[in-house]
Design an enzyme around this catalytic site. Sequence first.
Site, short mmCIF file in Angstrom:
data_model
loop_
_atom_site.label_atom_id
_atom_site.label_comp_id
_atom_site.label_asym_id
_atom_site.label_seq_id
_atom_site.Cartn_x
_atom_site.Cartn_y
_atom_site.Cartn_z
N LYS A 1 0.85 -1.20 0.00
CA LYS A 1 0.00 0.00 0.00
C LYS A 1 0.89 1.24 0.00
O LYS A 1 1.85 1.32 0.77
CB LYS A 1 -0.91 0.01 1.23
CG LYS A 1 -2.03 -1.02 1.17
CD LYS A 1 -2.92 -0.90 2.40
CE LYS A 1 -3.91 -2.03 2.48
NZ LYS A 1 -5.12 -1.86 1.70
N HIS B 1 -0.64 -8.30 8.81
CA HIS B 1 -0.71 -6.87 8.49
C HIS B 1 -0.39 -5.96 9.68
O HIS B 1 0.39 -5.02 9.58
CB HIS B 1 -2.11 -6.49 7.97
CG HIS B 1 -2.61 -7.39 6.88
ND1 HIS B 1 -1.81 -7.88 5.89
CD2 HIS B 1 -3.86 -7.88 6.62
CE1 HIS B 1 -2.53 -8.63 5.06
NE2 HIS B 1 -3.78 -8.65 5.49
C1 BG6 Z 1 -6.98 -9.60 4.08
C2 BG6 Z 1 -7.87 -10.29 5.07
O1 BG6 Z 1 -5.66 -10.04 4.21
O2 BG6 Z 1 -7.03 -8.21 4.29
C3 BG6 Z 1 -9.28 -9.79 4.95
O3 BG6 Z 1 -7.85 -11.69 4.85
C4 BG6 Z 1 -9.32 -8.29 5.04
O4 BG6 Z 1 -10.12 -10.37 5.94
C5 BG6 Z 1 -8.31 -7.65 4.11
O5 BG6 Z 1 -10.62 -7.87 4.72
C6 BG6 Z 1 -8.21 -6.17 4.33
O6 BG6 Z 1 -7.45 -5.61 3.33
P1 BG6 Z 1 -7.67 -4.13 2.85
O7 BG6 Z 1 -6.62 -3.93 1.80
O8 BG6 Z 1 -9.06 -4.05 2.33
O9 BG6 Z 1 -7.46 -3.28 4.06
#
Ligand code: BG6
Length: 487
Positions: free
Chosen positions: A179, A236
């Site tokens: 990102k 994350h």
């Molecule tokens: C993914 C998860 O890795 O990340 C999901 O498995 C989640 O559950 C997603 O919704 C969120 O990603 P972003 O980019 O939408 O914040």
Amino acid sequence: IPVQPFDYVVFGATGDLTKRKLVPALYHRFMDGQFDEKSRIIGASRSKLSEAEFQKLVRDALEQFVEAEYRDPATIDRFVGICTYVPVDASKPEESGDLGKALRDDPKVVRAFYLAVAPDLFEPIAEYLSKKKLYRRDARVVIEKPLGHDLASSQEINDGVAKIFKEDQVYRIDHYLGKETVQNLLALRFANTLFEPVWNSAHIDHVQLTVAESVGAGTRGYYDESGALRDMIQNHMLQLLCLVAMEPPASDDANALRDEKLKVLRALRPITNGDVSRMTVRGQYRGVKSETAAVASYQDELPEDKKGSRTETFVAMKAEIDNWRWAGVPFYLRTGKRMAERVSEICIQFKPIPHSIFDHAEGAPKPNKLIIRLQPDEGVKLMMMIKDPGPGGMRLREVPLNLSFAETFAERTPEAYERLLMDVIRGSQTLFMRRDELEAAWSWVDPIREAWDRASEPPQSYTAGTWGPSGAIALIERDGRTWYEGT
Ligand code: BG6
């Protein structure tokens, strides 16, 4: 900057990830001229599709997942023209097409394998590639979570891939690292002189990391096996924490950066046994019904055989980093589904001023805050105290120094996968997780999971559309602090 020509083999070519993320990301990079017809995208999966059927799938994916303003018919035709397909079943080589024929035996053509498949297929596919002599020492393999459900299973997956591919060939995706705003954390910290001197326990009171989603877990089958701890925290959120907390690396070289992240993960104070209930809160959403709207509870969304599941859809926790820079500075993490809004942000809360000369003034000075908004409305805000204009005396007001990405940059913000897919071709592992990082993260998360599994009480329930269970508020308020919820 254009990348070298490549042959990108995408296993799992008919799957959701390919359609939603990989095809649109490659298309955008193609459209921007980062690669051209000298490169090839080779879909591979067990389905016996023809090339034309796969090209139709690519067209449909573009139609569905690329915004209309970027769908240019001539570009789509050219892009589809570089897409081809080979049916491959790693467990049945005799029933597979000839992948070798689709690949070019030219060392100048980068060879990459994206395994957009379940992890139990990583090893069979790697072995298949080796047996068919499609492995090259300079080839790259891309894998993505779930990379295990605990340390042991993650080691098993990594061992399976490592039978064929060396660590410098393995690209483990955590899409948060792709990102723009997450990469901007590096720029903010290491391309400015302003922050580094105050980036420590002498000046920072605490840090908050929030990744809130308004969507529910829905009917995604795997979520119930995973839960928020494995789905968001282990990867994350811990990556974000590392980028905030790490020491300045000597360069942006992949290993220099990953060494520093690893040190943070290893300095995380373990949360075990009795500490788990004090330092963590897990929740699960319940539905709401009003006259105008109804939102199903997590339980309602589950199939019959999963009802009663204790999987957490929300986690809040207090993490501590045992090193000189961060001793005594808590990192509060929270993430969940069906929360009040979709927002990911990092709040660096500075300490109060040591002495106020404004005690007589209306509005006592509030400590500065640096808010890094990852999504949506990407930006950086520094909350400062200023004098409220006017002759009425020294009234203080908290006002943001506000950098909005949308207002500052006219360009479209690329999606995480665009950057990551091209980094694979460039051979840059900086934004990919190294094996030891992944395993250190599991080692920290596993005892929390185990304590929850042993606990007699279920996750706390919270109403869909709120900021989580009351326990999450208590977690931070016990320390005399509150969650940042925008100003
Ligand atoms: C993914 C998860 O890795 O990340 C999901 O498995 C989640 O559950 C997603 O919704 C969120 O990603 P972003 O980019 O939408 O914040």
